[in-house]
Design a protein around this motif. Structure first.
Motif, PDB file in Angstrom:
ATOM      1  N   PHE A  35      27.379  42.779  51.189  1.00  0.00           N
ATOM      2  CA  PHE A  35      26.582  42.147  52.033  1.00  0.00           C
ATOM      3  C   PHE A  35      25.014  42.358  51.715  1.00  0.00           C
ATOM      4  CE2 PHE A  35      30.676  41.567  53.901  1.00  0.00           C
ATOM      5  CZ  PHE A  35      30.623  39.948  53.902  1.00  0.00           C
ATOM      6  N   LEU A  36      24.185  41.370  52.031  1.00  0.00           N
ATOM      7  CA  LEU A  36      22.810  41.693  51.619  1.00  0.00           C
ATOM      8  C   LEU A  36      21.972  40.789  52.341  1.00  0.00           C
ATOM      9  CD1 LEU A  36      20.535  43.583  50.452  1.00  0.00           C
ATOM     10  CD2 LEU A  36      20.483  42.121  48.617  1.00  0.00           C
ATOM     11  N   HIS A  37      21.039  40.948  53.202  1.00  0.00           N
ATOM     12  CA  HIS A  37      20.114  40.059  53.812  1.00  0.00           C
ATOM     13  C   HIS A  37      18.780  40.284  53.239  1.00  0.00           C
ATOM     14  CE1 HIS A  37      17.510  39.152  57.590  1.00  0.00           C
ATOM     15  NE2 HIS A  37      17.600  38.030  56.784  1.00  0.00           N
ATOM     16  N   ALA A  38      18.112  39.131  52.407  1.00  0.00           N
ATOM     17  CA  ALA A  38      16.877  39.255  52.024  1.00  0.00           C
ATOM     18  C   ALA A  38      15.964  38.313  52.931  1.00  0.00           C
ATOM     19  CB  ALA A  38      16.780  38.410  50.636  1.00  0.00           C
ATOM     20  N   ASN A  39      14.931  39.034  53.281  1.00  0.00           N
ATOM     21  CA  ASN A  39      14.067  38.306  54.600  1.00  0.00           C
ATOM     22  C   ASN A  39      12.627  38.157  53.973  1.00  0.00           C
ATOM     23  OD1 ASN A  39      12.513  37.548  56.689  1.00  0.00           O
ATOM     24  ND2 ASN A  39      13.651  38.932  58.155  1.00  0.00           N
ATOM     25  N   PRO A  40      12.215  37.073  53.679  1.00  0.00           N
ATOM     26  CA  PRO A  40      10.883  36.707  53.382  1.00  0.00           C
ATOM     27  C   PRO A  40       9.711  36.823  54.334  1.00  0.00           C
ATOM     28  CG  PRO A  40      12.013  34.556  53.478  1.00  0.00           C
ATOM     29  CD  PRO A  40      12.965  35.426  53.980  1.00  0.00           C
ATOM     30  N   VAL A  41       9.976  37.156  55.472  1.00  0.00           N
ATOM     31  CA  VAL A  41       9.270  37.085  56.715  1.00  0.00           C
ATOM     32  C   VAL A  41       9.154  38.342  57.494  1.00  0.00           C
ATOM     33  CG1 VAL A  41       8.544  36.212  59.041  1.00  0.00           C
ATOM     34  CG2 VAL A  41       9.633  34.574  57.226  1.00  0.00           C
ATOM     35  N   PHE A  42       7.831  38.973  57.585  1.00  0.00           N
ATOM     36  CA  PHE A  42       7.404  40.205  58.229  1.00  0.00           C
ATOM     37  C   PHE A  42       7.449  39.963  59.887  1.00  0.00           C
ATOM     38  CE2 PHE A  42       4.375  43.331  59.798  1.00  0.00           C
ATOM     39  CZ  PHE A  42       4.986  44.369  59.496  1.00  0.00           C
ATOM     40  N   ASP A  43       8.185  40.851  60.445  1.00  0.00           N
ATOM     41  CA  ASP A  43       8.262  40.892  61.997  1.00  0.00           C
ATOM     42  C   ASP A  43       7.358  41.768  62.360  1.00  0.00           C
ATOM     43  OD1 ASP A  43       9.062  40.592  64.386  1.00  0.00           O
ATOM     44  OD2 ASP A  43      11.022  41.307  64.493  1.00  0.00           O
ATOM     45  N   ALA A  44       6.240  41.136  62.783  1.00  0.00           N
ATOM     46  CA  ALA A  44       5.054  42.232  63.442  1.00  0.00           C
ATOM     47  C   ALA A  44       5.626  43.021  64.583  1.00  0.00           C
ATOM     48  CB  ALA A  44       3.867  41.275  63.725  1.00  0.00           C
ATOM     49  N   ASP A  45       6.518  42.603  65.450  1.00  0.00           N
ATOM     50  CA  ASP A  45       6.909  43.492  66.596  1.00  0.00           C
ATOM     51  C   ASP A  45       7.617  44.722  66.023  1.00  0.00           C
ATOM     52  OD1 ASP A  45       5.683  41.675  68.146  1.00  0.00           O
ATOM     53  OD2 ASP A  45       7.267  40.390  68.617  1.00  0.00           O
ATOM     54  N   HIS A  46       8.284  44.458  64.980  1.00  0.00           N
ATOM     55  CA  HIS A  46       9.225  45.795  64.741  1.00  0.00           C
ATOM     56  C   HIS A  46       8.862  46.372  63.346  1.00  0.00           C
ATOM     57  CE1 HIS A  46      11.767  43.140  67.387  1.00  0.00           C
ATOM     58  NE2 HIS A  46      12.056  44.500  67.656  1.00  0.00           N
ATOM     59  N   PHE A  47       7.614  46.066  62.899  1.00  0.00           N
ATOM     60  CA  PHE A  47       6.934  46.532  61.447  1.00  0.00           C
ATOM     61  C   PHE A  47       7.841  46.507  60.322  1.00  0.00           C
ATOM     62  CE2 PHE A  47       5.691  49.162  65.332  1.00  0.00           C
ATOM     63  CZ  PHE A  47       4.246  48.767  65.184  1.00  0.00           C
ATOM     64  N   SER A  48       8.666  45.373  60.492  1.00  0.00           N
ATOM     65  CA  SER A  48       9.650  45.283  59.179  1.00  0.00           C
ATOM     66  C   SER A  48      10.333  43.940  59.020  1.00  0.00           C
ATOM     67  CB  SER A  48      10.826  46.359  59.338  1.00  0.00           C
ATOM     68  OG  SER A  48      11.532  46.126  60.356  1.00  0.00           O
ATOM     69  N   PRO A  49      10.995  43.316  58.217  1.00  0.00           N
ATOM     70  CA  PRO A  49      11.488  42.182  58.016  1.00  0.00           C
ATOM     71  C   PRO A  49      12.514  42.310  59.301  1.00  0.00           C
ATOM     72  CG  PRO A  49      11.225  42.904  55.875  1.00  0.00           C
ATOM     73  CD  PRO A  49      10.871  44.222  56.966  1.00  0.00           C
ATOM     74  N   ARG A  50      12.704  41.315  60.139  1.00  0.00           N
ATOM     75  CA  ARG A  50      13.688  41.213  61.112  1.00  0.00           C
ATOM     76  C   ARG A  50      15.113  41.244  60.685  1.00  0.00           C
ATOM     77  NH1 ARG A  50      12.976  39.305  66.415  1.00  0.00           N
ATOM     78  NH2 ARG A  50      15.038  38.675  67.334  1.00  0.00           N
ATOM     79  N   ARG A  51      16.034  42.037  61.213  1.00  0.00           N
ATOM     80  CA  ARG A  51      17.311  42.425  60.890  1.00  0.00           C
ATOM     81  C   ARG A  51      18.082  41.358  61.722  1.00  0.00           C
ATOM     82  NH1 ARG A  51      18.615  48.571  61.302  1.00  0.00           N
ATOM     83  NH2 ARG A  51      20.565  47.891  59.931  1.00  0.00           N
TER      84      ARG A  51
END
Length: 496
Positions: free
Chosen positions: A423-439
């Motif tokens: 399983f792999l989640h590819a996220n094209p959006v940066f989550d500013a609150d958590h300094f990384s792509p949202r999990r």
């Protein structure tokens, strides 16, 4: 309870590894632009803080991230911060950094480099290293005349800021244009004449000619018809819809030459009626772009399923309009080209339509709407029994919340021994609150992904994001790709 030295060392190593993984992962997705769930200010503050933190604490890795396949925005930010910080005292590290900066600038789009130089000049970054980098870049340009015209203001500022040497005619063009009666260089002379001659406007690059055409009062349709031979492929793609709205005519361009994700953005910008009527043409162009990407950066996959998010937030923001949905569409075509067997499962939308698509289906005939119900297509995909399952989503799951995490966790506990799935989640959006792509939860690995074309680079980094490697292995990996990056740059430079 006091901890032993061994435990303290392990905790420190884990913390450092997580810092570096978070940074590189963020650099795959962050662009500093407004997203659906956060504004530009939050994005910029968050990614700037992350860059400064890693620069100060892990400078060697920070520089090597230039070779990791991170997106252009973050490459520019890394180069800027390294130049602002000055050269390191260690000669080996200084030489490697210099090589990485020079190679990165040569590979970045030209307009981004001159924008970076302009920013350095505005910020007053004028140390010896910065001046040398700018001088060397300008001196090595094979088409300096064209760039001096197309990016005249930025080019002039870079030359002045770095005290770079240019020939006499270029210096006259940049610094004393109004005093010149004629230039020997035809493009310089066309620029001079275009200030009073309408015909000379059409001898200039499109972006330069556009402003002069407006000054001469040339009608838009006449201007576009005559300037078309001077337009680049990217410019033709960018102005397609605007031109059609303003002049009721389209600029001719070759769909097959466009990059995959950019082509997907263009296709999704078309009205649904046009997408439907041109479905065969658009489908062939997207397949061709995916095949080209596959040849350039090969992926070899077996039986693959994709769960793709088309909820309302996939519409994106005003700055990144339709980009998350376009990345999902582009990923569909790329995975279809790279796998032996492939099927994509889409989140339910308000309109009635298919949720399962084969490789030959035209998935661009979808729109973003409804809530993020990732659980339903995930269960359908698991039932199809793939070897690898990739989810493309912004990480905001709300119908119901945390369902993906629970399903993946339960599958690994009970069914994985009989049929393991990666399983792999590819996220094209940066989550500013958590300094990384949202999990989507602790059970599934999340990687950043700006364009579908970057999927291969993101996958190479996946084992580090999964925590399966130590910090030493991560640094070794970045060191290896930095050396490959520099060697490739040297080989390209020496080619005739």
């Amino acid at each position: 309870m006091p901890t032993s030295e061994t435990q303290a060392a392990l905790l420190r190593e884990q913390c450092e590894r997580e810092d570096l993984v978070m940074f590189v992962n963020a650099c795959f997705a962050a662009t500093g632009q407004t997203e659906y769930y956060s504004d530009q200010y939050s994005q910029s503050v968050s990614i700037d803080f992350l860059h400064q933190y890693v620069l100060v604490n892990y400078r060697l890795v920070y520089a090597r991230a230039l070779a990791a396949g991170v997106n252009h925005f973050n490459q520019m930010l890394i180069v800027r911060n390294l130049l602002r910080a000055g050269a390191p005292s260690d000669s080996v590290q200084r030489a490697e950094e210099g090589g990485l900066i020079a190679a990165t600038l040569r590979q970045l789009p030209t307009h981004r480099v001159y924008k970076l130089f302009q920013r350095l000049a505005t910020e007053g970054v004028n140390n010896r290293r910065t001046r040398a980098v700018i001088r060397n870049y300008c001196a090595a340009r094979k088409n300096q005349t064209f760039e001096a015209v197309k990016y005249r203001n930025k080019f002039r500022r870079a030359v002045r800021h770095a005290h770079a040497e240019v020939d006499g005619e270029t210096a006259s063009f940049l610094f004393s244009l109004k005093a010149q009666k004629r230039f020997q260089e035809p493009l310089f002379d066309a620029y001079r004449r275009a200030h009073y001659s309408k015909q000379a406007v059409y001898e200039l690059p499109y972006s330069v000619a556009e402003g002069l055409a407006a000054r001469h009062g040339i009608p838009r349709d006449v201007f576009l018809r005559n300037i078309e031979p001077q337009m680049t492929q990217a410019e033709k793609l960018r102005v397609q819809n605007l031109t059609r709205r303003e002049t009721k005519q389209a600029v001719q361009f070759d769909l097959a030459r466009s990059p995959l994700t950019r082509l997907a953005i263009y296709v999704l910008s078309l009205p649904m009626e046009e997408r439907t009527s041109r479905a065969d043409e658009l489908h062939a162009a997207l397949k061709s772009a995916a095949a080209r990407t596959q040849r350039k950066s090969p992926l070899e996959l077996g039986k693959v399923a994709a769960v793709l998010d088309r909820s309302r937030s996939a519409w994106g923001s005003r700055e990144r309009r339709r980009r998350p949905l376009a990345v999902a569409v582009a990923t569909h075509y790329l995975l279809a080209a790279a796998s032996d067997r492939y099927c994509s499962f889409w989140t339910p939308a308000r309109e009635i339509g298919k949720t399962c698509y084969q490789a030959d289906d035209k998935v661009f005939l979808v729109n973003a709407s409804g809530q993020s119900d990732l659980a339903t297509p995930l269960l359908d995909a698991i039932e199809w029994r793939p070897e690898q399952l990739t989810l493309v989503s912004d990480g905001y799951e709300n119908a119901p919340v945390d369902a993906v995490n629970q399903i993946v966790h339960a599958y690994r506990q009970r069914l994985a021994p009989a049929h393991p799935i990666s399983f792999l989640h590819a996220n094209p959006v940066f989550d500013a609150d958590h300094f990384s792509p949202r999990r989507l939860g602790a059970a599934i690995l999340t990687i950043g992904l700006r364009d579908a074309e970057d999927l291969n680079a993101s996958l190479r980094f996946a084992k580090f994001a999964a925590g399966e490697a130590t910090r030493v292995e991560l640094e070794s990996y970045l060191g290896d790709i930095a050396r490959e990056f520099l060697q490739d740059a040297t080989d390209q430079e020496t080619q005739p």
